[in-house]
Design an enzyme around this catalytic site. Structure first.
Site, short mmCIF file in Angstrom:
data_model
loop_
_atom_site.label_atom_id
_atom_site.label_comp_id
_atom_site.label_asym_id
_atom_site.label_seq_id
_atom_site.Cartn_x
_atom_site.Cartn_y
_atom_site.Cartn_z
CG HIS A 1 -3.52 7.19 0.43
ND1 HIS A 1 -2.64 6.18 0.74
CD2 HIS A 1 -4.53 6.61 -0.26
CE1 HIS A 1 -3.10 5.03 0.27
NE2 HIS A 1 -4.25 5.27 -0.35
CG ASP B 1 0.91 -16.67 11.71
OD1 ASP B 1 0.10 -15.94 11.10
OD2 ASP B 1 0.63 -17.81 12.08
CD GLU C 1 -2.96 1.07 2.30
OE1 GLU C 1 -2.86 0.21 3.18
OE2 GLU C 1 -3.88 1.91 2.28
CE LYS D 1 -6.05 -1.05 5.59
NZ LYS D 1 -5.23 -0.13 4.81
C1 LIG Z 1 2.05 10.91 2.82
C2 LIG Z 1 2.47 12.02 3.78
C3 LIG Z 1 3.62 11.50 4.65
C4 LIG Z 1 2.95 13.21 2.96
O1 LIG Z 1 3.11 14.31 3.82
P1 LIG Z 1 3.85 15.64 3.35
O2 LIG Z 1 3.53 16.71 4.33
O3 LIG Z 1 3.57 15.90 1.92
O4 LIG Z 1 5.35 15.16 3.51
P2 LIG Z 1 6.71 15.94 3.24
O5 LIG Z 1 7.05 15.85 1.79
O6 LIG Z 1 6.69 17.29 3.89
O7 LIG Z 1 7.75 15.02 4.03
C5 LIG Z 1 7.74 14.88 5.46
C6 LIG Z 1 8.38 13.56 5.82
O8 LIG Z 1 7.51 12.49 5.46
C7 LIG Z 1 8.27 11.42 4.91
N1 LIG Z 1 7.92 11.28 3.49
C8 LIG Z 1 7.05 12.05 2.79
N2 LIG Z 1 6.95 11.62 1.52
C9 LIG Z 1 7.76 10.57 1.40
C10 LIG Z 1 8.09 9.70 0.33
N3 LIG Z 1 7.52 9.84 -0.87
N4 LIG Z 1 8.95 8.71 0.56
C11 LIG Z 1 9.52 8.53 1.76
N5 LIG Z 1 9.26 9.33 2.82
C12 LIG Z 1 8.39 10.33 2.65
C13 LIG Z 1 9.73 11.77 5.10
O9 LIG Z 1 10.17 11.31 6.34
C14 LIG Z 1 9.67 13.28 5.08
O10 LIG Z 1 10.74 13.88 5.75
P3 LIG Z 1 12.13 14.11 4.93
O11 LIG Z 1 12.68 12.74 4.63
O12 LIG Z 1 11.78 14.89 3.70
O13 LIG Z 1 12.99 14.87 5.91
C15 LIG Z 1 1.30 12.51 4.69
O14 LIG Z 1 0.30 13.06 3.88
C16 LIG Z 1 0.70 11.42 5.54
O15 LIG Z 1 1.26 11.00 6.54
N6 LIG Z 1 -0.50 10.96 5.18
C17 LIG Z 1 -1.17 9.84 5.80
C18 LIG Z 1 -0.98 8.62 4.94
C19 LIG Z 1 -1.53 7.36 5.51
O16 LIG Z 1 -2.00 7.27 6.63
N7 LIG Z 1 -1.49 6.30 4.70
C20 LIG Z 1 -2.01 5.03 5.04
C21 LIG Z 1 -2.94 4.56 3.96
S1 LIG Z 1 -4.59 5.14 4.22
C22 LIG Z 1 -5.28 3.86 5.19
O17 LIG Z 1 -5.30 2.75 4.76
C23 LIG Z 1 -5.57 4.01 6.64
C24 LIG Z 1 -6.68 4.89 7.15
C25 LIG Z 1 -6.37 6.31 6.77
O18 LIG Z 1 -7.93 4.56 6.66
C26 LIG Z 1 -6.61 4.68 8.66
C27 LIG Z 1 -7.60 5.53 9.42
O19 LIG Z 1 -8.68 5.85 8.87
O20 LIG Z 1 -7.30 5.82 10.61
N1 LIG Z 2 -3.13 -20.39 15.46
C1 LIG Z 2 -1.87 -20.09 15.11
O1 LIG Z 2 -1.45 -18.94 15.19
C2 LIG Z 2 -0.95 -21.19 14.64
C3 LIG Z 2 0.28 -20.86 14.11
N2 LIG Z 2 1.16 -21.83 13.72
C4 LIG Z 2 2.48 -21.54 13.13
O2 LIG Z 2 3.47 -21.86 14.11
C5 LIG Z 2 4.71 -21.27 13.74
C6 LIG Z 2 5.39 -20.69 14.95
O3 LIG Z 2 5.55 -21.70 15.93
P1 LIG Z 2 6.85 -21.73 16.85
O4 LIG Z 2 6.56 -22.60 18.01
O5 LIG Z 2 7.29 -20.33 17.13
O6 LIG Z 2 7.91 -22.37 15.85
P2 LIG Z 2 8.90 -23.56 15.90
O7 LIG Z 2 8.34 -24.77 16.54
O8 LIG Z 2 9.39 -23.66 14.51
O9 LIG Z 2 10.08 -22.96 16.81
C7 LIG Z 2 10.05 -23.00 18.20
C8 LIG Z 2 11.16 -23.91 18.70
O10 LIG Z 2 12.42 -23.33 18.38
C9 LIG Z 2 13.39 -23.75 19.34
N3 LIG Z 2 14.18 -22.59 19.75
C10 LIG Z 2 15.47 -22.34 19.41
N4 LIG Z 2 15.88 -21.17 19.92
C11 LIG Z 2 14.84 -20.64 20.62
C12 LIG Z 2 14.66 -19.45 21.38
N5 LIG Z 2 15.65 -18.55 21.54
N6 LIG Z 2 13.45 -19.20 21.92
C13 LIG Z 2 12.44 -20.07 21.78
N7 LIG Z 2 12.55 -21.23 21.08
C14 LIG Z 2 13.75 -21.53 20.51
C15 LIG Z 2 12.64 -24.38 20.49
O11 LIG Z 2 12.89 -25.76 20.62
P3 LIG Z 2 13.35 -26.90 19.58
O12 LIG Z 2 14.70 -26.53 19.06
O13 LIG Z 2 13.37 -28.12 20.43
O14 LIG Z 2 12.32 -27.00 18.50
C16 LIG Z 2 11.18 -24.07 20.19
O15 LIG Z 2 10.28 -25.06 20.61
C17 LIG Z 2 4.37 -20.21 12.72
O16 LIG Z 2 4.77 -20.68 11.45
C18 LIG Z 2 2.84 -20.13 12.78
O17 LIG Z 2 2.34 -19.72 11.54
C19 LIG Z 2 0.87 -23.16 13.89
C20 LIG Z 2 -0.34 -23.53 14.40
C21 LIG Z 2 -1.36 -22.60 14.77
#
Ligand SMILES: CC(C)(COP(=O)([O-])OP(=O)([O-])OC[C@H]1O[C@@H](n2cnc3c(N)ncnc32)[C@H](O)[C@@H]1OP(=O)([O-])[O-])[C@@H](O)C(=O)NCCC(=O)NCCSC(=O)C[C@@](C)(O)CC(=O)[O-]
Ligand SMILES: NC(=O)C1=CN([C@@H]2O[C@H](COP(=O)(O)OP(=O)(O)OC[C@H]3O[C@@H](n4cnc5c(N)ncnc54)[C@H](OP(=O)(O)O)[C@@H]3O)[C@@H](O)[C@H]2O)C=CC1
Length: 435
Positions: free
Chosen positions: A381, A283, A83, A267
């Site tokens: 946006h 995940d 997005e 969202k």
């Molecule tokens: C889009 C802006 C940031 C523009 O805003 P602007 O005022 O035109 O930005 P600017 O050109 O003055 O730049 C300010 C800073 O923004 C960043 N920036 C600015 N442009 C860029 C770019 N092209 N690429 C990378 N970074 C960018 C960058 O950090 C920049 O600083 P700088 O680097 O220049 O020092 C502003 O209008 C904004 O924040 N809008 C909101 C956008 C948004 O929320 N998008 C999400 C999608 S909409 C949605 O799905 C969610 C929603 C909205 O429904 C959620 C809700 O309802 O609550």
């Molecule tokens: N409802 C849901 O959300 C569900 C999600 N999943 C899926 O499960 C997966 C994640 O499961 P997860 O249990 O995390 O994965 P894994 O089983 O792949 O990894 C966990 C294992 O890694 C080993 N391990 C090694 N280092 C570490 C550490 N620093 N900390 C913890 N464990 C360590 C452990 O033992 P060992 O080495 O003995 O394995 C541990 O059991 C995702 O792919 C997810 O999509 C699955 C079912 C349902």
């Protein structure tokens, strides 16, 4: 041509053989086929080991949000998302927050819940007490399986027993295993434990165990972030920061009281969190499920963030939500770009990753609220979405920005306008070439 969706023996084929079959069935051209077989960072062999019936890999844009400072540390934030304006908005808000001291974060221990459902009991309260009395035995069985996790300081810590005395299927109790999963997301880990304790649970309760699975309402594994932004930091040439703060507070209150708005507001928060979760190979369905269930925990769906004004008039934003993400397990170690993302972020624990993710969610929420409460979402946006529309119209290279800029200036971001502008641009280019 009628498509036959039965794919007998498909699983036994190689990805190339599967793709050849699909290319024939869907009548793909050579150019279309090349899209699926193009080499990527993941690679088809790795992908084939990750899921089933693989024919190729699917890419997303991979960007970096800038300006983030979390607990005094600068963090580069990788985001995988389709997005437009998400990365820009996060970077923009992180820039404002940075000037006011950055994000402060904290989190609980990485505790996940697994549920064991027991049916066929007539004395659910008695069965509950039988389980609680044998808590130590249950923990011992749960912890007998995963030596690695125990050595790392994790393991099953506690049990809870929830009673549902009167369900359409009779009395039901649900035992929760509370498991410290350390740096894993933990689903597989806790599911294994839940299955291993089931025979003991049946013996202790006299009931029948059905489901043994984690709960995605990970309400014991919370990540938090806080920001404080002064009015001066929000000042623009058109509006005072104090005025913008009032707008943000009105926008937040809308989400706090109205679930229709809260869904969109949340969202917007997930716009920031999901791309970090995806980029790190985690995940995102689990994170989404936990987020929305947590937003509903009072019985009424509401905002995952809170926005307030402190005594000095500064805007204070907070977020607290389940964050079941890992540095190991799942795809986190398999996907090369997931490993790369973790290196770019330089995170040392799953807790730290979760804290950064919610900080990005908080920034994203502020970006949307600030835009919505002032000029509206479309200007910023749509200006960035215009590049996408230019691509849809067939623009390439420098044409993309040229067409997008014109559409944004005209406040007319549509594919037919992009096509017209592209034709205009190409005609002018051709005329210049001829002269
Ligand atoms: C889009 C802006 C940031 C523009 O805003 P602007 O005022 O035109 O930005 P600017 O050109 O003055 O730049 C300010 C800073 O923004 C960043 N920036 C600015 N442009 C860029 C770019 N092209 N690429 C990378 N970074 C960018 C960058 O950090 C920049 O600083 P700088 O680097 O220049 O020092 C502003 O209008 C904004 O924040 N809008 C909101 C956008 C948004 O929320 N998008 C999400 C999608 S909409 C949605 O799905 C969610 C929603 C909205 O429904 C959620 C809700 O309802 O609550
Ligand atoms: N409802 C849901 O959300 C569900 C999600 N999943 C899926 O499960 C997966 C994640 O499961 P997860 O249990 O995390 O994965 P894994 O089983 O792949 O990894 C966990 C294992 O890694 C080993 N391990 C090694 N280092 C570490 C550490 N620093 N900390 C913890 N464990 C360590 C452990 O033992 P060992 O080495 O003995 O394995 C541990 O059991 C995702 O792919 C997810 O999509 C699955 C079912 C349902």
């Amino acid at each position: 041509m009628t498509t036959d969706s039965r794919l007998p023996n498909f699983r036994a084929l190689t990805p190339a053989q599967r793709f050849a079959h699909i290319a024939r069935a869907a009548n793909l051209t050579v150019e279309e086929a090349a899209l699926v077989t193009a080499p990527g960072a993941l690679g088809v062999d790795l992908a084939n080991g990750m899921i089933e019936n693989v024919i190729g890999t699917f890419e997303l844009p991979f960007g970096i949000a800038g300006n983030f400072q979390v607990n005094g540390r600068d963090v580069l934030v990788p985001m995988a998302v389709e997005e437009p304006s998400v990365v820009a908005a996060a970077s923009f808000m992180a820039k404002l927050v940075r000037g006011c001291g950055g994000f402060e974060t904290s989190s609980t221990e990485p505790l996940m819940r697994a549920q064991v459902q027991v049916l066929g009991i007539t004395d659910p309260y008695g069965a509950r007490q039988a389980l609680l009395r044998h808590r130590e035995d249950i923990l011992a069985v749960a912890n007998s399986r995963d030596k690695v996790l125990i050595e790392l300081g994790g393991g099953c810590r506690d049990i809870e027993v929830h009673v549902f005395p009167d369900t359409p299927r009779g009395a039901m109790i649900v035992m929760h295993l509370i498991v410290d999963v350390r740096d894993a997301m933990g689903a597989n880990t806790v599911n294994t434990m839940a299955e291993s304790v089931s025979p003991l649970v049946e013996k202790l309760t006299g009931g029948t165990v059905r489901l043994r699975i984690l709960s995605n309402l990970a309400d014991l594994r919370l990540a938090r972030a806080r920001v404080r932004i002064t009015p001066e930091a929000l000042d623009t040439s058109e509006r005072s920061g104090a005025d913008i703060i009032e707008g943000v507070l009105d926008a937040y209150t809308f989400a706090a009281v109205d679930p229709y708005r809260a869904a969109t507001h949340n969202k917007g928060i997930m716009n920031g969190i999901d791309p970090v979760v995806v980029a790190t190979g985690n995940d995102w369905r689990a994170v989404e499920a936990g987020a929305h269930a947590y937003a509903c925990r009072s019985g009424r769906y509401t905002s995952l963030t809170q926005w307030e004004k402190d005594r000095s008039g500064a805007l204070v934003g907070t977020i607290e939500m389940p964050m079941p993400v890992g540095l190991v397990g799942g795809a986190t170690k398999t996907h090369p770009l997931a490993r790369l993302s973790l290196k770019i972020m330089d995170v040392k624990s799953a807790q730290e990753l979760g804290e950064i993710a919610v900080a990005v969610g908080l920034a994203q929420n502020l970006g949307a609220l600030r835009a919505l409460a002032t000029e509206g979402i479309q200007r910023g946006h749509m200006a960035l979405h215009a590049r996408n529309i230019a691509l849809v119209a067939g623009a390439t290279g420098q044409e993309v920005d040229a067409v997008a800029r014109r559409m944004a200036e005209e406040h007319d971001v549509r594919t037919d306008r992009a096509l017209a502008l592209l034709q205009e641009l190409r005609a002018a280019e051709a005329a210049r070439g001829n002269s």
